[in-house]
Design a protein around this motif. Structure first.
Motif, PDB file in Angstrom:
ATOM      1  N   ALA A 389     -17.079  12.397 -75.064  1.00 57.02           N
ATOM      2  CA  ALA A 389     -16.639  11.526 -73.972  1.00 57.02           C
ATOM      3  C   ALA A 389     -17.873  10.706 -73.230  1.00 57.02           C
ATOM      4  N   VAL A 390     -17.726   9.323 -73.703  1.00 53.66           N
ATOM      5  CA  VAL A 390     -18.815   8.394 -73.285  1.00 53.66           C
ATOM      6  C   VAL A 390     -19.184   8.386 -71.915  1.00 53.66           C
ATOM      7  N   GLY A 391     -18.167   8.306 -70.935  1.00 54.11           N
ATOM      8  CA  GLY A 391     -18.127   8.151 -69.490  1.00 54.11           C
ATOM      9  C   GLY A 391     -19.127   9.372 -68.970  1.00 54.11           C
ATOM     10  N   ARG A 392     -18.584  10.335 -69.309  1.00 54.34           N
ATOM     11  CA  ARG A 392     -19.151  11.586 -68.881  1.00 54.34           C
ATOM     12  C   ARG A 392     -20.418  11.927 -69.230  1.00 54.34           C
ATOM     13  N   THR A 393     -20.732  11.639 -70.678  1.00 56.49           N
ATOM     14  CA  THR A 393     -22.241  11.513 -70.894  1.00 56.49           C
ATOM     15  C   THR A 393     -23.148  10.639 -70.161  1.00 56.49           C
ATOM     16  N   LEU A 394     -22.568   9.327 -69.984  1.00 58.72           N
ATOM     17  CA  LEU A 394     -23.383   8.563 -69.001  1.00 58.72           C
ATOM     18  C   LEU A 394     -23.443   9.170 -67.708  1.00 58.72           C
ATOM     19  N   VAL A 395     -22.507   9.825 -67.138  1.00 57.71           N
ATOM     20  CA  VAL A 395     -22.722  10.516 -65.873  1.00 57.71           C
ATOM     21  C   VAL A 395     -23.907  11.831 -66.049  1.00 57.71           C
ATOM     22  N   ALA A 396     -23.937  12.540 -67.077  1.00 59.59           N
ATOM     23  CA  ALA A 396     -24.924  13.329 -67.417  1.00 59.59           C
ATOM     24  C   ALA A 396     -26.519  12.923 -67.352  1.00 59.59           C
ATOM     25  N   VAL A 397     -26.198  11.685 -68.136  1.00 59.41           N
ATOM     26  CA  VAL A 397     -27.601  11.015 -68.092  1.00 59.41           C
ATOM     27  C   VAL A 397     -28.262  10.408 -66.972  1.00 59.41           C
ATOM     28  N   LEU A 398     -27.236  10.107 -66.107  1.00 58.34           N
ATOM     29  CA  LEU A 398     -27.769   9.359 -64.663  1.00 58.34           C
ATOM     30  C   LEU A 398     -28.153  10.602 -63.897  1.00 58.34           C
ATOM     31  N   GLU A 399     -27.647  11.736 -63.796  1.00 60.04           N
ATOM     32  CA  GLU A 399     -27.964  12.770 -63.177  1.00 60.04           C
ATOM     33  C   GLU A 399     -29.399  13.514 -63.702  1.00 60.04           C
ATOM     34  N   ASN A 400     -29.440  13.790 -64.891  1.00 60.71           N
ATOM     35  CA  ASN A 400     -30.484  14.523 -65.678  1.00 60.71           C
ATOM     36  C   ASN A 400     -31.767  13.535 -65.867  1.00 60.71           C
ATOM     37  N   TYR A 401     -31.430  12.355 -66.009  1.00 62.49           N
ATOM     38  CA  TYR A 401     -32.835  11.443 -65.981  1.00 62.49           C
ATOM     39  C   TYR A 401     -33.188  10.678 -64.999  1.00 62.49           C
ATOM     40  N   GLN A 402     -32.649  10.942 -63.703  1.00 61.46           N
ATOM     41  CA  GLN A 402     -32.939  10.140 -62.234  1.00 61.46           C
ATOM     42  C   GLN A 402     -34.285  10.338 -62.200  1.00 61.46           C
ATOM     43  N   ASN A 403     -34.764   9.158 -61.227  1.00 64.52           N
ATOM     44  CA  ASN A 403     -36.196   9.435 -60.743  1.00 64.52           C
ATOM     45  C   ASN A 403     -35.864   9.097 -59.163  1.00 64.52           C
ATOM     46  N   GLU A 404     -36.792   9.422 -58.463  1.00 65.27           N
ATOM     47  CA  GLU A 404     -36.827   9.374 -56.838  1.00 65.27           C
ATOM     48  C   GLU A 404     -36.562   8.208 -56.308  1.00 65.27           C
ATOM     49  N   ASP A 405     -37.151   7.062 -57.007  1.00 65.58           N
ATOM     50  CA  ASP A 405     -36.989   5.708 -56.703  1.00 65.58           C
ATOM     51  C   ASP A 405     -35.534   4.938 -56.956  1.00 65.58           C
ATOM     52  N   GLY A 406     -34.625   5.833 -57.603  1.00 64.31           N
ATOM     53  CA  GLY A 406     -33.354   5.224 -57.932  1.00 64.31           C
ATOM     54  C   GLY A 406     -33.118   4.836 -59.273  1.00 64.31           C
ATOM     55  N   SER A 407     -34.355   4.796 -60.045  1.00 59.28           N
ATOM     56  CA  SER A 407     -34.200   4.264 -61.386  1.00 59.28           C
ATOM     57  C   SER A 407     -33.705   5.535 -62.422  1.00 59.28           C
ATOM     58  N   VAL A 408     -33.461   5.350 -63.578  1.00 55.89           N
ATOM     59  CA  VAL A 408     -33.009   6.309 -64.602  1.00 55.89           C
ATOM     60  C   VAL A 408     -33.562   6.185 -65.686  1.00 55.89           C
ATOM     61  N   ASP A 409     -34.299   7.155 -66.374  1.00 58.18           N
ATOM     62  CA  ASP A 409     -34.991   7.064 -67.564  1.00 58.18           C
ATOM     63  C   ASP A 409     -34.126   7.061 -68.838  1.00 58.18           C
ATOM     64  N   VAL A 410     -34.150   6.351 -69.902  1.00 56.23           N
ATOM     65  CA  VAL A 410     -33.230   6.362 -71.084  1.00 56.23           C
ATOM     66  C   VAL A 410     -33.678   7.284 -72.011  1.00 56.23           C
ATOM     67  N   PRO A 411     -32.662   8.053 -72.409  1.00 54.17           N
ATOM     68  CA  PRO A 411     -33.221   9.146 -73.335  1.00 54.17           C
ATOM     69  C   PRO A 411     -33.899   8.554 -74.635  1.00 54.17           C
ATOM     70  N   GLU A 412     -34.879   9.452 -75.220  1.00 55.02           N
ATOM     71  CA  GLU A 412     -35.477   8.802 -76.437  1.00 55.02           C
ATOM     72  C   GLU A 412     -34.671   8.466 -77.318  1.00 55.02           C
ATOM     73  N   ALA A 413     -33.407   9.165 -77.529  1.00 61.58           N
ATOM     74  CA  ALA A 413     -32.372   8.784 -78.830  1.00 61.58           C
ATOM     75  C   ALA A 413     -31.917   7.658 -78.713  1.00 61.58           C
ATOM     76  N   LEU A 414     -31.756   7.171 -77.652  1.00 58.70           N
ATOM     77  CA  LEU A 414     -30.903   5.724 -77.332  1.00 58.70           C
ATOM     78  C   LEU A 414     -32.097   4.607 -77.450  1.00 58.70           C
ATOM     79  N   HIS A 415     -33.251   4.912 -77.314  1.00 56.42           N
ATOM     80  CA  HIS A 415     -34.230   3.679 -77.394  1.00 56.42           C
ATOM     81  C   HIS A 415     -33.922   2.654 -78.614  1.00 56.42           C
TER      82      HIS A 415
END
Length: 427
Positions: A389-415
């Protein structure tokens, strides 16, 4: 859909399997309908035979000059055609329709190794993958991170109402990248055939996969009598409806990235905040059509294909075996993959992979012809799962790859899918 002949042979076993799902016994009423219908069909066949015999005897009576007998036979044939046969045909139709309606409303029977239970609390954890990230700040939920990045719940609601979201900028690209990455992985690495199926389907399609008649309220219906698909499972599985497939062509493995539409009538009040439960969302669906003896192994394979996406994205998850009370209507065995969401501090479902057995195939009349020519055609087994499910995976990326300044790192597989963007920052 169930086979009345099997129920007729093993009624106690059928009711016992239904009881494992918390369902009431049905065989007594079903077998009563079946007995009455078969009796009417026998009476109908006898009446048809009598009509044919009387019609033939009319000519013989006329030929021998016995006009009185010929007139009597003519009156009998007229009565059979005008009254008896139509009545018996209607009785058979009504009883058959009532029996079919009952059979269509009965859920699939659980596999023997499915644990008994009333709800999700009794699902069984089979494995855990990945290390949960240790944060040096308090992780936030995606609904708090997303709006600064272009996940706009307010505009979505203004345009379409509750449970709709408007994505823009980097987060829209990340959402697209996730779908493309999943689709590429399932086609190039896992052997699924990419498909682009209809999003609008007829009654028989949603009946075939088990959404109708029981779950009509969970679907969107158009004014011209079509249904918006709740998942590409409907379109992909119905690709074999009414077909007889040569054994050499099995297994068939299909995948599609499509929008999905659900009214969420049965989920009122659940996940009203955020991007977890939407009326419109995208999903990469996996569907397999296999021989009965291959369906258990295919179920394991399909689940591993879904797990591979989570592993490639570095998202911690656990694999759950659903109990009898938490499985979907058509499933005989289901694995759920639940991804870890640090903002919520909980695992949430991101994929569900089910072995349906011949339940859908019977509703769709989907068969295969064994290579041994002396065997009759048999029903295929069908399986379906989310990959993911794409939307739920987006949710998981946002929460697991978040930074304190509000930015979100992109998982390497998606580069490779992000045009050089490795981090999404607040607008």
């Amino acid at each position: 859909m169930h086979d009345i002949a099997t129920i007729r042979c093993e009624p106690e076993a059928f009711d016992a399997a239904l009881a494992r799902r918390g369902a009431e016994p049905v065989t007594a009423r079903l077998l009563d309908l079946d007995t009455r219908r078969r009796a009417v069909l026998t009476e109908l066949q006898d009446a048809q035979n009598r009509r044919n015999a009387a019609s033939k005897a009319i000519g013989q009576a006329m030929g021998s000059g016995n006009t009185e007998e010929a007139d009597r036979l003519k009156a009998e044939v007229t009565e059979l055609k005008a009254t008896t046969l139509p009545r018996l045909e209607e009785d058979a139709r009504v009883l058959g329709a009532e029996m079919d309606d009952m059979l269509a409303a009965i859920p699939n029977l659980p596999a023997d190794d499915v644990p008994e239970g009333a709800g999700e609390e009794e699902n069984v954890e089979l494995s855990i993958w990945g290390e949960k990230r240790e944060f040096d700040f308090e992780p936030r939920e995606h609904a708090d991170i997303g709006p600064m990045l272009g996940l706009d719940f307010e505009i979505g609601a203004n345009i379409a109402g509750a449970r709709f979201t408007f994505l823009r900028g980097g987060i829209a690209r990340l959402h697209r990248a996730l779908g493309q990455f999943m689709l590429d992985r399932q086609t190039t690495e896992n052997g699924y055939l990419e498909c682009n199926p209809p999003l609008l389907v007829r009654d028989e399609a949603v009946f075939g996969t088990g959404q109708l008649p029981k779950f009509a309220d969970d679907l969107f219906h158009t004014t011209d009598g079509r249904w918006l698909i709740p998942t590409a499972e409907v379109s992909l599985t119905n690709a074999v409806r009414g077909h007889i497939i040569e054994e050499a062509h099995l297994p068939l493995r299909m995948t599609a990235l499509t929008p999905c539409f659900r009214s969420e009538a049965g989920a009122a009040g659940k996940d009203t905040r955020g991007f977890i439960r939407q009326h419109q969302f995208e999903k990469v669906e996996l569907v397999s059509i296999v021989r009965p003896e291959d369906s258990e192994a295919e179920h394991e394979r399909m689940t591993q294909c879904a797990e591979g996406v989570l592993q490639a994205l570095g998202l911690p998850y656990r694999k759950m075996l659903l109990c009898t009370g938490d499985m979907g209507f058509g499933a005989r065995k289901t694995y759920d993959l639940e991804v870890w969401l640090p903002g919520q501090g909980a695992y949430r479902e991101i994929s569900s992979c089910s072995n349906v057995g011949d339940f859908q195939a019977r509703r769709m009349s989907a068969r295969y012809r064994p290579e041994s020519g002396d065997k009759k055609t048999e029903f295929v087994h069908t399986l379906n799962g989310s990959g993911l499910a794409v939307g739920r995976t987006l949710v998981a990326v946002l929460e697991n790859y978040q930074n304190e300044d509000g930015s979100v790192d992109v998982p390497e597989a998606l580069h490779p899918y992000m045009g050089g963007l490795t981090r999404i920052s607040p607008e």
